[in-house]
Design a protein around this motif. Sequence first.
Motif, short mmCIF file in Angstrom:
data_model
loop_
_atom_site.label_atom_id
_atom_site.label_comp_id
_atom_site.label_asym_id
_atom_site.label_seq_id
_atom_site.Cartn_x
_atom_site.Cartn_y
_atom_site.Cartn_z
N ASP A 65 -15.48 -6.90 7.96
CA ASP A 65 -14.39 -8.15 7.83
C ASP A 65 -13.57 -7.61 6.81
O ASP A 65 -13.96 -7.15 6.40
CB ASP A 65 -15.18 -8.98 7.60
CG ASP A 65 -15.79 -9.88 8.35
OD1 ASP A 65 -14.78 -10.40 9.51
OD2 ASP A 65 -16.87 -10.52 8.61
N ARG A 121 -11.55 -5.52 17.42
CA ARG A 121 -13.27 -5.30 17.77
C ARG A 121 -12.87 -4.29 19.38
O ARG A 121 -12.39 -4.94 20.11
CB ARG A 121 -13.91 -6.89 17.49
CG ARG A 121 -13.89 -7.07 15.85
CD ARG A 121 -15.08 -8.46 15.59
NE ARG A 121 -14.33 -8.79 14.79
CZ ARG A 121 -14.87 -8.62 13.44
NH1 ARG A 121 -15.87 -7.50 13.44
NH2 ARG A 121 -15.02 -8.96 11.86
N LYS A 190 -9.73 -18.43 8.11
CA LYS A 190 -10.06 -16.69 8.14
C LYS A 190 -11.77 -16.50 8.25
O LYS A 190 -12.57 -15.74 8.95
CB LYS A 190 -9.58 -15.37 8.10
CG LYS A 190 -8.52 -15.43 8.81
CD LYS A 190 -8.09 -14.12 7.74
CE LYS A 190 -6.59 -14.13 8.50
NZ LYS A 190 -6.17 -11.93 9.07
N ASP A 195 -19.92 -13.91 7.57
CA ASP A 195 -18.26 -13.14 6.92
C ASP A 195 -19.13 -12.61 5.36
O ASP A 195 -19.50 -11.97 4.97
CB ASP A 195 -17.07 -13.79 7.34
CG ASP A 195 -17.39 -13.46 7.95
OD1 ASP A 195 -17.03 -12.74 8.97
OD2 ASP A 195 -15.65 -15.03 8.12
MG MG Z 1 -14.18 -12.37 10.94
#
Ligand code: MG
Length: 277
Positions: A65, A121, A190, A195
């Motif tokens: 991330d 990804r 985000k 995360d």
């Molecule tokens: Mg993320």
Amino acid sequence: MEQPLHVAPGRDIHLADFDPDFHDGLDRDQAEAETRRHCEKLDELAYRLFAEAKRAVVVVLQGIDTSGKDGTIRMLASGISPQCLDVKSFKAPSALELSHDFLWRVHAAIPAHGRIGIFNRSHYEDVVVVRVRKLVPQPVWQERYAQINAFEKLLHDGGLTFVKCFLHIGKKEQRQRLEDRLRDPKKQWKLGPDDLEDRKRWDEFQKAYDDALTLCNTDYAPWHIVPADKKWYRNLVVARLVRETLERLEPRFPPFDPSLIAKLDSNASPHRPHGSM
Ligand code: MG
Ligand code: AMP
């Protein structure tokens, strides 16, 4: 000091040996000017690939991330006409995707001949996040390295060129970027609790990436370890890699058919006046 972008297939890759802040002695202005030059060239090469319509390219972006996947896509998309480009983001799989093998959704997203795909990804999540978060048992993810290599070979043999980029940032840089995101109303969205949980497993993620980069680094689909602490250096490296890849492919416009000129002015198709039926 030099730092290689690529390691010979078969050799062990340890991310700890790569400096994420490496920028080859360049400054921001120099790097941005060079990136713009690559992007201008990219546009023309992508257009040729599109016209030729025989081969495709996929840029695979992986990284933890905040490593800069979105920013890299913005940079590439600024250089390539949208009609030549397919951008695909891979999120946690849906129920439908989970009811198929892990490569099903990836195969469906592979760009058609003539196009450049960018993967935000990819199938590498299935040996990284899946492994770290223990979403499937070890014997299942362990088999996947060989399955990925076989899959990439199949695609390569069918005319697909891979540009696999691991965007490598350091732990301190990630801390800074997470904090910037948490404080920026335009970026807060985000981040989710997952995360921040993932950050606690930093070492496990690095180890999972070491294995993915080592075991799936082949002649036909090699990995590149892109130093990504400096966004402008990361952009330069990726733009250059994609440009060099397209240049090696030498995409060509299809040959011109001179008979078309003759057809333009001939009255080959009879003109029927109204009411003549
Ligand atoms: Mg993320
Ligand atoms: P983002 O890229 O920030 O929008 O987040 C997408 C999330 O989906 C990340 O946390 C990924 O780790 C997760 N993800 C992507 N692919 C998979 C997968 N195959 N299995 C589980 N999680 C995944």
